[in-house]
Scaffold this motif. Sequence first.
Motif, mmCIF file in Angstrom:
data_model
loop_
_atom_site.group_PDB
_atom_site.id
_atom_site.type_symbol
_atom_site.label_atom_id
_atom_site.label_comp_id
_atom_site.label_asym_id
_atom_site.label_seq_id
_atom_site.Cartn_x
_atom_site.Cartn_y
_atom_site.Cartn_z
ATOM 1 N N LEU A 202 0.821 -1.210 0.000
ATOM 2 C CA LEU A 202 0.000 0.000 0.000
ATOM 3 C C LEU A 202 0.857 1.262 0.000
ATOM 4 O O LEU A 202 1.840 1.357 0.734
ATOM 5 C CB LEU A 202 -0.899 -0.013 1.243
ATOM 6 C CG LEU A 202 -1.773 1.202 1.510
ATOM 7 C CD1 LEU A 202 -2.825 1.357 0.423
ATOM 8 C CD2 LEU A 202 -2.439 1.074 2.886
ATOM 9 N N LEU A 203 0.470 2.209 -0.838
ATOM 10 C CA LEU A 203 1.076 3.542 -0.812
ATOM 11 C C LEU A 203 0.256 4.422 0.121
ATOM 12 O O LEU A 203 -0.965 4.506 -0.016
ATOM 13 C CB LEU A 203 1.077 4.150 -2.213
ATOM 14 C CG LEU A 203 1.483 5.629 -2.296
ATOM 15 C CD1 LEU A 203 2.990 5.775 -2.112
ATOM 16 C CD2 LEU A 203 1.047 6.244 -3.614
ATOM 17 N N THR A 204 0.925 5.066 1.074
ATOM 18 C CA THR A 204 0.250 6.044 1.928
ATOM 19 C C THR A 204 0.880 7.413 1.657
ATOM 20 O O THR A 204 0.462 8.097 0.722
ATOM 21 C CB THR A 204 0.345 5.646 3.416
ATOM 22 O OG1 THR A 204 1.711 5.302 3.749
ATOM 23 C CG2 THR A 204 -0.539 4.433 3.699
ATOM 24 N N THR A 205 1.873 7.805 2.435
ATOM 25 C CA THR A 205 2.523 9.100 2.196
ATOM 26 C C THR A 205 3.691 8.991 1.223
ATOM 27 O O THR A 205 4.175 10.008 0.733
ATOM 28 C CB THR A 205 3.059 9.689 3.511
ATOM 29 O OG1 THR A 205 4.114 8.858 4.015
ATOM 30 C CG2 THR A 205 1.948 9.797 4.546
ATOM 31 N N GLY A 206 4.170 7.761 0.959
ATOM 32 C CA GLY A 206 5.320 7.579 0.082
ATOM 33 C C GLY A 206 6.657 7.653 0.791
ATOM 34 O O GLY A 206 7.709 7.444 0.176
ATOM 35 N N SER A 207 6.657 7.930 2.102
ATOM 36 C CA SER A 207 7.920 8.092 2.835
ATOM 37 C C SER A 207 8.745 6.808 2.864
ATOM 38 O O SER A 207 9.978 6.844 2.735
ATOM 39 C CB SER A 207 7.636 8.553 4.268
ATOM 40 O OG SER A 207 7.013 9.814 4.268
ATOM 41 N N SER A 208 8.090 5.666 3.022
ATOM 42 C CA SER A 208 8.819 4.395 3.059
ATOM 43 C C SER A 208 9.479 4.096 1.714
ATOM 44 O O SER A 208 10.624 3.651 1.662
ATOM 45 C CB SER A 208 7.872 3.250 3.437
ATOM 46 O OG SER A 208 7.347 3.427 4.730
ATOM 47 N N LEU A 209 8.758 4.339 0.625
ATOM 48 C CA LEU A 209 9.317 4.094 -0.699
ATOM 49 C C LEU A 209 10.481 5.045 -0.989
ATOM 50 O O LEU A 209 11.482 4.654 -1.584
ATOM 51 C CB LEU A 209 8.225 4.247 -1.759
ATOM 52 C CG LEU A 209 7.094 3.220 -1.716
ATOM 53 C CD1 LEU A 209 6.018 3.580 -2.743
ATOM 54 C CD2 LEU A 209 7.604 1.807 -1.948
ATOM 55 N N ALA A 210 10.348 6.295 -0.578
ATOM 56 C CA ALA A 210 11.424 7.267 -0.790
ATOM 57 C C ALA A 210 12.671 6.883 -0.011
ATOM 58 O O ALA A 210 13.798 6.989 -0.518
ATOM 59 C CB ALA A 210 10.952 8.667 -0.394
ATOM 60 N N GLU A 211 12.508 6.413 1.219
ATOM 61 C CA GLU A 211 13.650 6.001 2.025
ATOM 62 C C GLU A 211 14.308 4.757 1.434
ATOM 63 O O GLU A 211 15.538 4.639 1.408
ATOM 64 C CB GLU A 211 13.211 5.736 3.467
ATOM 65 C CG GLU A 211 14.251 5.083 4.362
ATOM 66 C CD GLU A 211 15.564 5.854 4.467
ATOM 67 O OE1 GLU A 211 16.572 5.234 4.880
ATOM 68 O OE2 GLU A 211 15.615 7.062 4.153
ATOM 69 N N ALA A 212 13.488 3.838 0.924
ATOM 70 C CA ALA A 212 14.052 2.647 0.294
ATOM 71 C C ALA A 212 14.858 3.012 -0.947
ATOM 72 O O ALA A 212 15.946 2.467 -1.182
ATOM 73 C CB ALA A 212 12.926 1.679 -0.073
ATOM 74 N N ALA A 213 14.340 3.944 -1.749
ATOM 75 C CA ALA A 213 15.059 4.381 -2.939
ATOM 76 C C ALA A 213 16.379 5.053 -2.558
ATOM 77 O O ALA A 213 17.407 4.844 -3.218
ATOM 78 C CB ALA A 213 14.189 5.336 -3.753
ATOM 79 N N ARG A 214 16.350 5.850 -1.502
ATOM 80 C CA ARG A 214 17.585 6.503 -1.055
ATOM 81 C C ARG A 214 18.637 5.470 -0.664
ATOM 82 O O ARG A 214 19.815 5.567 -1.056
ATOM 83 C CB ARG A 214 17.287 7.397 0.155
ATOM 84 C CG ARG A 214 18.520 8.157 0.686
ATOM 85 C CD ARG A 214 18.423 8.449 2.161
ATOM 86 N NE ARG A 214 18.319 7.243 2.972
ATOM 87 C CZ ARG A 214 19.362 6.444 3.264
ATOM 88 N NH1 ARG A 214 20.573 6.719 2.795
ATOM 89 N NH2 ARG A 214 19.183 5.375 4.005
ATOM 90 N N ALA A 215 18.229 4.451 0.095
ATOM 91 C CA ALA A 215 19.169 3.434 0.545
ATOM 92 C C ALA A 215 19.737 2.648 -0.632
ATOM 93 O O ALA A 215 20.941 2.365 -0.683
ATOM 94 C CB ALA A 215 18.483 2.489 1.532
ATOM 95 N N LEU A 216 18.901 2.284 -1.581
ATOM 96 C CA LEU A 216 19.380 1.528 -2.744
ATOM 97 C C LEU A 216 20.360 2.352 -3.570
ATOM 98 O O LEU A 216 21.351 1.821 -4.082
ATOM 99 C CB LEU A 216 18.194 1.103 -3.605
ATOM 100 C CG LEU A 216 17.330 -0.024 -3.029
ATOM 101 C CD1 LEU A 216 15.999 -0.103 -3.759
ATOM 102 C CD2 LEU A 216 18.064 -1.364 -3.115
ATOM 103 N N SER A 217 20.089 3.625 -3.706
ATOM 104 C CA SER A 217 20.984 4.497 -4.456
ATOM 105 C C SER A 217 22.299 4.726 -3.715
ATOM 106 O O SER A 217 23.383 4.610 -4.296
ATOM 107 C CB SER A 217 20.295 5.834 -4.728
ATOM 108 O OG SER A 217 21.163 6.716 -5.398
ATOM 109 N N ALA A 218 22.211 5.031 -2.412
ATOM 110 C CA ALA A 218 23.408 5.359 -1.637
ATOM 111 C C ALA A 218 24.275 4.143 -1.350
ATOM 112 O O ALA A 218 25.512 4.210 -1.423
ATOM 113 C CB ALA A 218 22.998 6.024 -0.323
ATOM 114 N N ASP A 219 23.664 3.014 -1.021
ATOM 115 C CA ASP A 219 24.425 1.841 -0.577
ATOM 116 C C ASP A 219 24.800 0.889 -1.700
ATOM 117 O O ASP A 219 25.804 0.174 -1.607
ATOM 118 C CB ASP A 219 23.623 1.054 0.471
ATOM 119 C CG ASP A 219 23.358 1.857 1.733
ATOM 120 O OD1 ASP A 219 23.977 2.921 1.901
ATOM 121 O OD2 ASP A 219 22.515 1.429 2.544
ATOM 122 N N ALA A 220 23.987 0.851 -2.756
ATOM 123 C CA ALA A 220 24.233 -0.111 -3.828
ATOM 124 C C ALA A 220 24.452 0.548 -5.182
ATOM 125 O O ALA A 220 24.684 -0.150 -6.172
ATOM 126 C CB ALA A 220 23.061 -1.094 -3.917
#
Length: 242
Positions: A202-220
């Motif tokens: 479920l999409l609510t505010t999008g904060s979880s998806l944005a944080e996941a994208a940040r981690a994938l970009s920064a760490d991998a």
Amino acid sequence: MRRLWQDLADLVFPADCAGCGEPRAELCGRCRAALHGRRARRVRPDPAPGGLPVVHAAAPYQDAVRAVLLAHKERGALGLAAPLGTALAGAAGVARGGAGGGGGEGGGAPTLLVPLPSTPRSTRARGHDPTRRVALAAARVLRGSGVPARVVPVLRQRRAVADQSGLNSRQRKANLKGALEVNARAVRLFGPGARVIIVDDLLTTGSSLAEAARALSADAGVRRISAAVIAAPAEAFEVNRN
């Protein structure tokens, strides 16, 4: 043991439809159509957090769709993982660039479904990890349609976070900031050409998806990131009705 008894009960006592309560139909035709009877569409919360990737959803979060999601997630109706996986596969297929889970753009490039991680506490309480279970079902649907897809549960929490329920968009963003990381041993999975799709129910505010994208970009070092969810609020569809 709890899960074993639940599985046995599902076999012995046919369930009513999780969406509307129709007798002896775990998911009736009408509710199945509400879940994945349309092409997935792009959705976006308003306001949207910075860093949110493009998100596609299969259905509005209302009525039967809401009931089915909650039955699987909170009441352990595991038989619903397959139809929910079909819905998620449709959204992932459109996010990937294809149509409804088909091959589409990108040829033979691997599609990596990255589920948002559940907290150990919630997994223990529910007796299963609903997002990962549905992601696995979605990957099977995609592979069946010719898309080389696999689930890579590489995200993990690097610190504790508060319960998201009851938090507004600003509070959720602050709560999740820097909360996720990619397992260092899994970085090698993201080879050249891989298409990474973050998946959730479920999409609510999008904060979880944005944080996941940040981690994938920064760490991998992942650059091609999109997201797919089963459902989103109706107003998130309306923002992107064109």
